[in-house]
Design a protein around this motif. Structure first.
Motif, PDB file in Angstrom:
ATOM      1  N   ARG A   1       4.004   6.092   2.470  1.00 55.96           N
ATOM      2  CA  ARG A   1       4.089   7.540   2.633  1.00 55.96           C
ATOM      3  C   ARG A   1       3.949   7.932   4.101  1.00 55.96           C
ATOM      4  N   GLU A   2       3.014   7.281   4.797  1.00 56.46           N
ATOM      5  CA  GLU A   2       2.721   7.654   6.177  1.00 56.46           C
ATOM      6  C   GLU A   2       3.811   7.219   7.144  1.00 56.46           C
TER       7      GLU A   2
ATOM      8  N   ASP B   1       0.850  -1.174   0.000  1.00 59.10           N
ATOM      9  CA  ASP B   1       0.000   0.000   0.000  1.00 59.10           C
ATOM     10  C   ASP B   1       0.894   1.234   0.000  1.00 59.10           C
TER      11      ASP B   1
ATOM     12  N   ARG C   1       0.175   4.267   0.260  1.00 64.32           N
ATOM     13  CA  ARG C   1      -0.193   5.244   1.292  1.00 64.32           C
ATOM     14  C   ARG C   1       0.464   4.893   2.626  1.00 64.32           C
TER      15      ARG C   1
ATOM     16  N   ARG D   1       3.041  11.678  -8.944  1.00 65.59           N
ATOM     17  CA  ARG D   1       1.965  12.548  -8.477  1.00 65.59           C
ATOM     18  C   ARG D   1       2.123  13.971  -9.028  1.00 65.59           C
TER      19      ARG D   1
ATOM     20  N   ASP E   1       7.144   7.939  -6.530  1.00 67.80           N
ATOM     21  CA  ASP E   1       5.751   8.283  -6.254  1.00 67.80           C
ATOM     22  C   ASP E   1       5.530   9.789  -6.354  1.00 67.80           C
TER      23      ASP E   1
END
Length: 430
Positions: free
Chosen positions: A8-9, A3, A5, A38, A34
């Protein structure tokens, strides 16, 4: 698949998980790609907005009769259209690069998986049965008198090359009986649904079950671009690909007895004697697809299903949890069941039972709708051997061998062998 996300977190947690597997940190490379992707998507969206604005102004300029403004705006629309197309193409290329990078990174180990470098760091969690004692030197399976004539490696090599075997007569029947016992037990007592799946699959099925892109060399591919399955985990798991099911539809539990094919590209010179490591073999596979909350309990359930087969056969075994350095690419946690083989005086793997979490589900877009509403979530997938038929045959023959070259067979196989309970020294059932 990971994942993005979550990376990133908490990039530090992602790198720490890779470090447990002995891999280098990758979060900076992943996030750099990424961010570029984006940024390109955002630029394309801005250019699209400018194109849309200019398109609206073209009509107004034409209505006013302002030919110069009309031509300028029309040229601007064409320019922005080209920019949008180019940026989207670049964004798609960056997205493909990111997907490929993530697809080559192994799954995160579960917290309770022991850290370690290799099989020597695996941890035993269970042991069952007494190791048999013999008043003679036990032989390996292919050396037993009652077995030798019906386990033909020379003819198989003439037909297909090395690492194949031709089973015949009573030994072939015992092999079949073992598979029938496994399937019947899983279907009649363990609640699994029997499936007879294809053993030729597409790229998408291999990719969705994490066999591609990294491990293509370990499998066989036809000239038409189909793959011979390394295990029926591939077609059984891929049944759920691109589905969104109700939560009540879970769990799904499948079993299949199929041929399996592996090139053994990374195991040259290992276990070349006998039928322990073959290019073609048979397995009874178990696959479960579950709600995330139930996947750990499901793994324990599957493990007991596999262990129970060995207990019915009276084969001593031990169960180990694999350490981070010995665990497969797609697994979050793996238990190996190792059967005692007297000919080698050691335990050898006969089953691996793994949970992948949502790692495979993300790759094949398999989801469920929560009961309380909200966005669909990814299912969890699990797989395990229940059992490897050829290796089980080895264990049965070696543990039941007698001094005269005959083999005492497990009573549980008698219904599948016409009531016979022994393999005689001349290779017939009695």
């Amino acid at each position: 698949m990971h994942d993005i996300r979550a990376i990133r977190e908490n990039p530090e947690a992602f790198d720490a998980a890779l470090a447990r597997r002995g891999d280098a940190p990758m979060s900076s490379e992943v996030l750099k790609l990424d961010e570029a992707r984006r940024a390109k998507i955002a630029a394309a969206e801005n250019a699209q907005a400018e194109q849309n604005k200019a398109s609206k102004e073209v009509g107004a300029a034409k209505a006013k009769g302002d030919e110069a403004e009309f031509e300028r705006l029309r040229a601007l629309v064409g320019q922005k259209k080209e920019e949008v197309a180019a940026m989207r193409a670049e964004a798609n290329e960056l997205d493909a690069q990111l997907t490929d990078m993530l697809a080559r990174l192994p799954n995160r180990p579960a917290d309770d998986v022991p850290d370690g470098a290799d099989e020597n760091d695996n941890v035993e969690v269970n042991r069952w049965g007494d190791i048999p004692t013999f008043d003679f030197e036990p032989k390996e399976h292919y050396e037993i008198a009652g077995v030798a004539a019906s386990m033909d490696f020379e003819t198989a090599a003439k037909i297909s090359g090395s690492r194949f075997v031709l089973l015949s007569g009573a030994v072939a029947r015992i092999h079949r009986a073992l598979a029938q016992l496994m399937v019947d037990t899983h279907v009649d007592e363990n609640g699994l649904t029997e499936v007879n799946p294809p053993v030729l699959v597409k790229d998408e099925a291999m990719y969705g079950t994490d066999k591609l892109p990294k491990f293509g060399e370990d499998s066989y591919r036809t000239e038409e671009g189909m793959w011979l399955v390394p295990t029926s985990e591939v077609p059984l798991t891929y049944i759920m690909a691109d589905h969104v099911v109700d939560a009540d539809y879970l769990p799904r539990r499948y079993t299949a007895h199929t041929l399996c094919f592996r090139s053994e590209a990374g195991s040259a010179g290992r276990d070349t004697a006998g039928m322990l490591r073959q290019h073609q073999f048979e397995k009874v596979e178990m696959v479960s697809v579950t709600h995330p909350d139930n996947s750990d309990a499901e793994q324990k359930r599957m493990l007991r299903c596999a262990e129970d087969i060995l207990e019915r056969l009276g084969i001593p075994y031990r169960t180990v949890i694999l350490c981070t350095g010995d665990m497969g690419f797609g697994a979050r946690r793996t238990f190996d069941i190792e059967a005692w083989v007297p000919g080698q005086k050691t335990y050898r793997e006969i089953s691996s039972v793994s949970t992948t979490g949502d790692f495979q589900a993300r790759r094949m877009n398999a989801r469920f709708k929560p009961k309380d509403g909200g966005k669909p979530q990814f299912v969890h997938t699990l797989n395990g051997s229940g059992l490897a038929v050829g290796r089980c045959l080895i264990a049965v023959l070696e543990n039941g061998q007698q001094a005269d070259g005959s083999v005492k067979l497990p009573e549980v196989l008698a219904p599948y062998l016409g009531g016979k309970t022994a393999l005689t020294a001349d290779g017939t059932l009695a």
